[in-house]
Design a protein around this motif. Sequence first.
Motif, PDB file in Angstrom:
ATOM      1  N   GLY A  11       0.810  -1.227   0.000  1.00  0.00           N
ATOM      2  CA  GLY A  11       0.000   0.000   0.000  1.00  0.00           C
ATOM      3  C   GLY A  11       0.843   1.277   0.000  1.00  0.00           C
ATOM      4  O   GLY A  11       2.022   1.265   0.378  1.00  0.00           O
ATOM      5  N   GLY A  13       0.380   4.034   1.758  1.00  0.00           N
ATOM      6  CA  GLY A  13       0.544   4.682   3.058  1.00  0.00           C
ATOM      7  C   GLY A  13       0.276   6.172   3.009  1.00  0.00           C
ATOM      8  O   GLY A  13       0.995   6.970   3.627  1.00  0.00           O
ATOM      9  N   THR A  14      -0.781   6.562   2.304  1.00  0.00           N
ATOM     10  CA  THR A  14      -1.035   7.998   2.115  1.00  0.00           C
ATOM     11  C   THR A  14      -1.361   8.714   3.430  1.00  0.00           C
ATOM     12  O   THR A  14      -1.170   9.919   3.534  1.00  0.00           O
ATOM     13  CB  THR A  14      -2.194   8.232   1.127  1.00  0.00           C
ATOM     14  N   ARG A  15      -1.835   7.948   4.426  1.00  0.00           N
ATOM     15  CA  ARG A  15      -2.160   8.604   5.706  1.00  0.00           C
ATOM     16  C   ARG A  15      -0.912   8.911   6.524  1.00  0.00           C
ATOM     17  O   ARG A  15      -1.007   9.508   7.579  1.00  0.00           O
ATOM     18  CB  ARG A  15      -3.111   7.715   6.524  1.00  0.00           C
ATOM     19  N   GLU A  26       5.326  -0.171   6.492  1.00  0.00           N
ATOM     20  CA  GLU A  26       5.486  -1.429   7.237  1.00  0.00           C
ATOM     21  C   GLU A  26       6.868  -1.512   7.891  1.00  0.00           C
ATOM     22  O   GLU A  26       7.102  -2.362   8.749  1.00  0.00           O
ATOM     23  CB  GLU A  26       5.275  -2.631   6.308  1.00  0.00           C
ATOM     24  N   GLN A 101       3.049  -6.243  -6.295  1.00  0.00           N
ATOM     25  CA  GLN A 101       1.749  -5.807  -6.818  1.00  0.00           C
ATOM     26  C   GLN A 101       2.056  -4.684  -7.814  1.00  0.00           C
ATOM     27  O   GLN A 101       2.650  -3.670  -7.435  1.00  0.00           O
ATOM     28  CB  GLN A 101       0.883  -5.294  -5.657  1.00  0.00           C
ATOM     29  N   GLY A 106      -5.712  -1.928  -4.328  1.00  0.00           N
ATOM     30  CA  GLY A 106      -6.505  -2.326  -3.173  1.00  0.00           C
ATOM     31  C   GLY A 106      -6.100  -3.673  -2.581  1.00  0.00           C
ATOM     32  O   GLY A 106      -5.399  -4.470  -3.218  1.00  0.00           O
TER      33      GLY A 106
END
Length: 298
Positions: A11, A13-15, A26, A101, A106
């Motif tokens: 992912g 990690g936009t947050r 991670e 990926q 998603g």
Amino acid sequence: MVKKAVIPAAGLGTRFLPATKASPKEMLPIIDTPTIQYVVQEAVDSGIEDILIISGRGKRAIEDHFDRNYELEERIKGKEDMMYDEIRNLTNLANIHFIRQKDINGLGDAIYYARQHTGNEPFAVLLGDTIIDSVIPVTQQLMDIHEQYQSTVIAVETVPRDKVSRYGIVGGDALSEKLMRLNQLIEKPSVETAPSNLAIAGRYILTPGIYKALEKTPKGKGNELQLTDAMIELLKRESIYSQTFDGKRYDIGNKLDFIKTTIEYAVKRKEFSSKVIAFMKEIIAEHGEQNTVRYHKV
Ligand code: UTP
């Protein structure tokens, strides 16, 4: 029997920007240990020896973390306080495989990348940005239920009723205090429509049926392939169970939870405990009530 685990860690990690622009979230450490190391350890402690990490662009550090680093090993060898054994052990924890990926489409899409690796077997999924602290590893708790029912099992936790709209929520028939056979899965329901306040918590045992379900699932929220949507599809054909796990969940993917996790883990560590508590008292004495805090722009 569940022999393999999949850890999605691709992912964006936009947050957690800007930290996650070039570094995997991670790999954000809780004190001195990257989040994903706790996650891998949970799988290993549950008896899993084969782990597939779903990786992506900008995630090299994860692969390096579980690989040898000969120069470093040479430097710290024989020095007692330097964690040589821990560093060497990291490469022997399990057979760790990686797949990339290609597009970050998603969680459901990430899981779909595991289909060749897991084949026709059930497998565990552990989100790479979620630590669960428990006496019995949560994946082990789910494996025990899977052993009995040979079905998909989802770890859930109780959340406050007014917060259900932030989570994937399950509903169904209670088989015991903690175990439920599901007849509903809803992503982010309103308080009125939520069938319970049990939220999906980042650990699953999935049957291979999930792959067919993923193929049938259209893109959902954020134009991404959502795992919860695929489980709704799976529920049409297979039984799914949820287990309220024993343990405490830490989602390090959002900044406030990351801060809380760091403080709590520091307090739990013998060498830091009293010093951190004393420091927090100092901070509270210095800043007092919220409205007297001087905020800093960093
Ligand atoms: P999150 O939704 O929490 O991760 O996914 P994210 O998309 O990186 O977070 P934000 O919202 O942008 O901040 C949970 C786990 O699933 C992985 C993430 O790396 C994380 O460990 N994931 C998510 C993937 O591997 N691929 C995806 O396409 C999405």
